[in-house]
Design an enzyme around this catalytic site. Structure first.
Site, mmCIF file in Angstrom:
data_model
loop_
_atom_site.group_PDB
_atom_site.id
_atom_site.type_symbol
_atom_site.label_atom_id
_atom_site.label_comp_id
_atom_site.label_asym_id
_atom_site.label_seq_id
_atom_site.Cartn_x
_atom_site.Cartn_y
_atom_site.Cartn_z
ATOM 1 N N SER A 141 3.741 -1.481 1.716
ATOM 2 C CA SER A 141 2.996 -1.407 2.988
ATOM 3 C C SER A 141 3.566 -2.441 3.938
ATOM 4 C CB SER A 141 1.515 -1.727 2.751
ATOM 5 O OG SER A 141 0.833 -1.864 3.979
ATOM 6 N N TYR A 154 -4.868 -7.007 -1.151
ATOM 7 C CA TYR A 154 -3.993 -5.875 -0.788
ATOM 8 C C TYR A 154 -2.616 -6.389 -0.366
ATOM 9 C CZ TYR A 154 -2.565 -1.469 1.428
ATOM 10 O OH TYR A 154 -1.891 -0.307 1.769
HETATM 11 N N1 LIG Z 1 -2.326 5.325 5.028
HETATM 12 C C1 LIG Z 1 -1.774 4.219 5.463
HETATM 13 O O1 LIG Z 1 -1.894 3.864 6.653
HETATM 14 C C2 LIG Z 1 -0.959 3.370 4.521
HETATM 15 C C3 LIG Z 1 -0.252 2.292 5.080
HETATM 16 C C4 LIG Z 1 0.511 1.508 4.235
HETATM 17 C C5 LIG Z 1 0.568 1.777 2.884
HETATM 18 N N2 LIG Z 1 -0.133 2.822 2.377
HETATM 19 C C6 LIG Z 1 -0.045 3.053 0.933
HETATM 20 O O2 LIG Z 1 0.301 4.398 0.684
HETATM 21 C C7 LIG Z 1 -0.284 4.810 -0.549
HETATM 22 C C8 LIG Z 1 -1.072 6.083 -0.337
HETATM 23 O O3 LIG Z 1 -2.072 5.832 0.611
HETATM 24 P P1 LIG Z 1 -2.868 6.979 1.357
HETATM 25 O O4 LIG Z 1 -3.316 6.429 2.667
HETATM 26 O O5 LIG Z 1 -2.095 8.241 1.289
HETATM 27 O O6 LIG Z 1 -4.165 7.033 0.433
HETATM 28 P P2 LIG Z 1 -5.284 8.141 0.226
HETATM 29 O O7 LIG Z 1 -6.495 7.406 -0.163
HETATM 30 O O8 LIG Z 1 -5.348 9.045 1.394
HETATM 31 O O9 LIG Z 1 -4.727 8.914 -1.049
HETATM 32 C C9 LIG Z 1 -4.523 8.169 -2.203
HETATM 33 C C10 LIG Z 1 -4.707 9.051 -3.432
HETATM 34 O O10 LIG Z 1 -4.619 8.164 -4.547
HETATM 35 C C11 LIG Z 1 -5.630 8.491 -5.458
HETATM 36 N N3 LIG Z 1 -5.969 7.323 -6.259
HETATM 37 C C12 LIG Z 1 -6.767 6.277 -5.948
HETATM 38 N N4 LIG Z 1 -6.845 5.433 -6.999
HETATM 39 C C13 LIG Z 1 -6.077 5.967 -7.984
HETATM 40 C C14 LIG Z 1 -5.774 5.576 -9.304
HETATM 41 N N5 LIG Z 1 -6.304 4.469 -9.863
HETATM 42 N N6 LIG Z 1 -4.935 6.335 -10.030
HETATM 43 C C15 LIG Z 1 -4.407 7.464 -9.499
HETATM 44 N N7 LIG Z 1 -4.683 7.926 -8.273
HETATM 45 C C16 LIG Z 1 -5.509 7.164 -7.514
HETATM 46 C C17 LIG Z 1 -6.795 8.982 -4.611
HETATM 47 O O11 LIG Z 1 -7.669 9.826 -5.375
HETATM 48 C C18 LIG Z 1 -6.079 9.726 -3.493
HETATM 49 O O12 LIG Z 1 -5.921 11.106 -3.803
HETATM 50 C C19 LIG Z 1 -1.129 3.646 -1.047
HETATM 51 O O13 LIG Z 1 -0.391 2.882 -1.981
HETATM 52 C C20 LIG Z 1 -1.363 2.838 0.206
HETATM 53 O O14 LIG Z 1 -1.606 1.479 -0.063
HETATM 54 C C21 LIG Z 1 -0.903 3.636 3.170
#
Ligand SMILES: NC(=O)c1ccc[n+]([C@@H]2O[C@H](COP(=O)([O-])OP(=O)(O)OC[C@H]3O[C@@H](n4cnc5c(N)ncnc54)[C@H](O)[C@@H]3O)[C@@H](O)[C@H]2O)c1
Length: 259
Positions: A141, A154
């Protein structure tokens, strides 16, 4: 990258039931690969696998569960013949400052976001070695580069993901296994949309800080992740690719805009 870049190749994606993970699963299969769609929410994994069709296999996988990881990798070998790519996407955030944060919350964030990568890699690396190499892409991230207020666990976890990525790259280059990270900025996913509902504007407050003044769509993060796993990135390992609309590029000084 050719249309059939991943023909005959198998990828396992964690957290693939929504958001960035879902997009990565779709992009991998669109380029001819087989994908193991895993998520802690089995209905979400099933729905994404159904969206993809025959080249996808759904599995319930909590990345905190070592045995479930073992089973998911075994399944990829049984149903698809091996494992060529691993996308570590599952992640959570519990916004609290450190004084407020309970110890179990701290461990939940570190376990889900960072220690999980130790677990998945430990199980996936031997299978990739059997295939003569592979690619691992970790979703870190921009919060691993710039600290975010009230997100100590985080930010620490994502900074850890970036350094672990470099370490893995060093240790497994000899096996032709490349390991890279993507550092997304604000991305329109279900998790973020829930946060935005709490903001006064109902929109991303981080996005307006980025020079591009918008959030990414999930596929704008998925495609760079796919690139890092592709043959176009054959000499890239240990890199953290920042995909944040310029958020971390520098400091915006409003006065200079008026001069
Ligand atoms: N969306 C953003 O703005 C953003 C920014 C930077 C980094 N990220 C990173 O990208 C990744 C995905 O984020 P996102 O926004 O798509 O999230 P999201 O919450 O939309 O989707 C994440 C998925 O992960 C699953 N999940 C949660 N805990 C879990 C576990 N213990 N084991 C397996 N699956 C699990 C959830 O059920 C969900 O389907 C994460 O690592 C997040 O930190 C996201």
């Amino acid at each position: 990258m050719t249309q059939n870049e991943f023909a005959g190749k198998v990828a396992l994606v964690t957290g693939a039931g929504a958001g960035i993970g879902r997009s990565i699963a779709l992009e991998w299969s669109a380029r001819g690969g087989v994908v193991i769609v895993t998520d802690i929410d089995p209905a979400a994994a099933d729905s994404v696998a159904a969206e993809i069709g025959g080249s996808a296999h759904a599995m319930k996988l909590d990345v905190k569960d070592r045995q479930a990881i073992h089973d998911a990798v075994a399944t990829s070998v049984q149903v698809a013949g091996g494992l060529d790519a691993l996308f570590n996407v599952a992640g959570i955030n519990i916004p609290r400052n450190i004084e407020e944060m309970a110890e179990d919350e701290w461990y939940a964030v570190l376990d889900t976001n960072l220690t999980s990568i130790y677990r998945t890699c430990k199980r996936a690396l031997p299978e990739m070695r059997k295939r003569g190499g592979g690619a691992i892409v970790n979703i870190a991230s921009v919060a691993g580069i710039l600290a975010e207020n009230r997100c100590g666990a985080y930010s620490a976890s994502k900074g850890g993901v970036m350094l672990l990525t470099r370490n893995l790259a060093m240790d497994f280059a000899k096996d032709n296994i490349r390991v890279n990270a993507v550092c997304p900025g604000s991305t329109r996913t279900p998790r973020l949309e829930k946060y935005w509902q709490r903001s006064p504007t109902g929109k991303s407050e981080i996005a307006v800080l980025a020079p591009m003044r918008r959030s990414a769509e999930p596929e704008e993060i998925a495609r760079p992740a796919i690139f890092l796993a592709s043959s176009d990135a054959s000499y890239i390992t240990g890199a953290s690719l920042v995909v944040d609309g310029g958020l971390s590029a520098g400091i915006n000084v409003p006065t200079f805009e008026r001069m």
